[in-house]
Design a protein around this motif. Structure first.
Motif, short mmCIF file in Angstrom:
data_model
loop_
_atom_site.label_atom_id
_atom_site.label_comp_id
_atom_site.label_asym_id
_atom_site.label_seq_id
_atom_site.Cartn_x
_atom_site.Cartn_y
_atom_site.Cartn_z
N ALA A 44 5.68 11.85 6.04
CA ALA A 44 5.15 10.84 5.14
C ALA A 44 6.18 10.44 4.10
O ALA A 44 6.32 9.25 3.76
CB ALA A 44 3.89 11.37 4.45
N THR A 48 7.68 6.72 4.02
CA THR A 48 7.36 5.93 2.83
C THR A 48 8.63 5.45 2.13
O THR A 48 8.72 4.28 1.73
CB THR A 48 6.52 6.76 1.85
N VAL A 51 10.10 2.62 4.18
CA VAL A 51 9.34 1.37 4.04
C VAL A 51 9.58 0.74 2.68
O VAL A 51 9.76 -0.48 2.56
CB VAL A 51 7.83 1.64 4.27
N ARG A 52 9.60 1.56 1.63
CA ARG A 52 9.85 1.02 0.29
C ARG A 52 11.24 0.40 0.21
O ARG A 52 11.42 -0.67 -0.38
CB ARG A 52 9.70 2.11 -0.77
N ASP A 281 8.36 3.20 -6.62
CA ASP A 281 9.13 4.11 -5.77
C ASP A 281 9.16 5.51 -6.36
O ASP A 281 8.96 6.51 -5.65
CB ASP A 281 10.56 3.59 -5.62
N MET A 284 5.65 7.12 -6.08
CA MET A 284 5.35 7.52 -4.71
C MET A 284 6.12 8.78 -4.32
O MET A 284 5.59 9.66 -3.63
CB MET A 284 5.70 6.38 -3.75
N LEU A 288 4.18 12.19 -3.16
CA LEU A 288 4.43 12.77 -1.83
C LEU A 288 5.14 14.11 -1.95
O LEU A 288 4.98 14.97 -1.07
CB LEU A 288 5.25 11.79 -0.99
#
Length: 426
Positions: A44, A48, A51-52, A281, A284, A288
């Motif tokens: 994850a 993530t 993708v960011r 960012d 997140m 995570l």
């Protein structure tokens, strides 16, 4: 029996302990839970971050690929006729001076204005840019659009229009579009609205939903007449080699533009959104990271159970001559194995997910009827991903660091176990 740190037998014993027998199924289950949890957490985190990074790169590319990196305008001035204006009468000369600055790839006078667009009994409002053909072909996201229709070389014979406007008005190549400008022709009875019709010769997609729905390009001379810009250009669009370092060019551009010049960079226009992305960012990553931490704490639970089940073995090993350090390293390696294997699995799964995120999101978007990714909300048409070594490295360092740290407590507990107490009831 003295031994070097992490001797071969320590690896062998640690690996054997991880492969618990059926009677020690609880330890085996905890090991698998820890491993799967770390793998999912790292997956994850990697996906993530990719993708960011991809979202920011795509968003910035649509900005710098279809908009000026720096726009030069002029403060309001009053002409000899007493009329206030913000036009740049010497725009060609200023643009030529700016082109001489190292790192500047293009500088072009531009006419800008808003107009109503009507066709097929439909209407919309557009941002109209007056520009020359050569300058239009130098804009990457317009001239090299992934979704482009028509012949850009025929630009001087009509107009270039965004695919969003074309879709809203039901336009196709060859159709004629009316532009309505309230401040049009000057007559003896005042200013009357100007209505001109132009042929659609080129339809483009800049990759940004808002640009495609609002932008139209007209030949410079036609826009100059349509918007009554006889006094000069509205601004000078400047493109540079490295948009991310736009601050390095501003001083030289100011000097070349002269007194009264006003500069507006692409970062000024998008600073709020880019800052929000940076904050998101960081948030997140922290969230995570907590998921990875929770998964890593399962290693502690598993090792505590393992130490309890292996009390007799620890006593025998100590009586055979193993030091506290060897026992500590053996159980440290038990937790480290779980952390390393889980991290490697998570990195592989995360990279696979990131590399296939676009088709995955397309499938989800299809099954949800287009609600999973709305360009009107996101701004761009797809969800990209960009794997960066730094992001993957951060995820690996975080996961391994947490996995190693949480193994220290149960490993020290095993090392300090008294062999006499461990074998008393055996």
């Amino acid at each position: 029996m003295a031994s070097l740190p992490f001797a071969r037998f320590e690896f062998l014993i640690a690996w054997r302990y991880l492969r618990a027998r059926r009677s020690e199924g609880g330890v085996s289950v905890m090991t698998w839970i820890s491993l799967i949890g770390i793998a999912l957490g790292v997956m994850a985190l990697v996906a993530t971050l990719a993708v960011r990074a991809g979202f920011r790169a795509e968003f910035v590319d649509t900005i710098v690929g279809s908009n000026a990196h720096v726009s030069v305008s002029r403060a309001t001035w009053v002409g000899e006729d007493g009329v206030a204006s913000r036009a740049i009468p010497d725009a060609p000369a200023i643009a030529e001076r700016i082109r001489q600055i190292p790192g500047v790839t293009r500088a072009a006078p531009v006419i800008r204005g808003q107009a109503m667009v009507t066709a097929n009994d439909r209407s919309s409002v557009a941002e109209v840019y007056g520009i020359t053909l050569s300058d239009l072909k130098a804009i990457p996201r317009i001239a090299n659009s992934e979704q482009a229709f028509g012949d850009i070389d025929r630009f001087d014979q009509g107009m270039a229009i965004g695919i969003g406007i074309a879709r809203d008005l039901g336009l196709k190549l060859g159709d004629r579009v009316k532009l309505i400008q309230p401040n049009g022709a000057r007559t003896a009875f005042g200013v009357s609205p100007r209505v001109n019709a132009y042929e659609v010769v080129y339809i483009f997609s800049a990759g940004r939903w808002d640009i495609d729905r609002t932008r139209i390009y007209l030949p410079y001379a036609e826009a100059e007449s349509f918007f009554n810009r006889e006094r000069g250009a509205d601004e000078i669009e400047i493109f540079v080699e490295d948009p991310e370092r736009i601050e390095d060019y501003t001083a030289a551009i100011y000097a070349a533009a002269g007194q009264g010049a006003l500069l507006w960079t692409w970062k000024d226009a998008s600073s709020a959104f880019l800052n929000a992305l940076s904050i998101e960012d960081d948030v997140m990553f922290v969230i995570l990271s907590l998921i990875v931490l929770i998964a890593a704490l399962n290693i502690t639970s598993g090792l505590v159970m393992l130490v309890k089940n292996k009390g007799r073995d620890i006593g025998i090993l100590r009586t055979m001559g193993l030091t506290e350090g060897s026992i500590l390293r053996i159980f440290f390696l038990c937790g480290a194995f779980v952390g390393v294997i889980g991290t490697l699995a998570g990195v592989v799964l995360g990279c696979l997910l990131a590399l296939n995120i676009d088709p995955i999101m397309s499938a989800i978007n299809y099954w949800t009827g287009g609600g999973a990714w709305d360009p009107a909300v996101r701004g761009i048409y797809r969800l990209p991903a960009e794997l960066r070594a730094w992001d993957v490295g951060r995820a690996v360092i975080l996961s391994l660091g947490l996995s190693f740290v949480v193994t220290i407590f149960p490993a020290r507990r095993a090392a300090r176990m008294n062999p006499v107490e461990a074998l008393r009831y055996e």
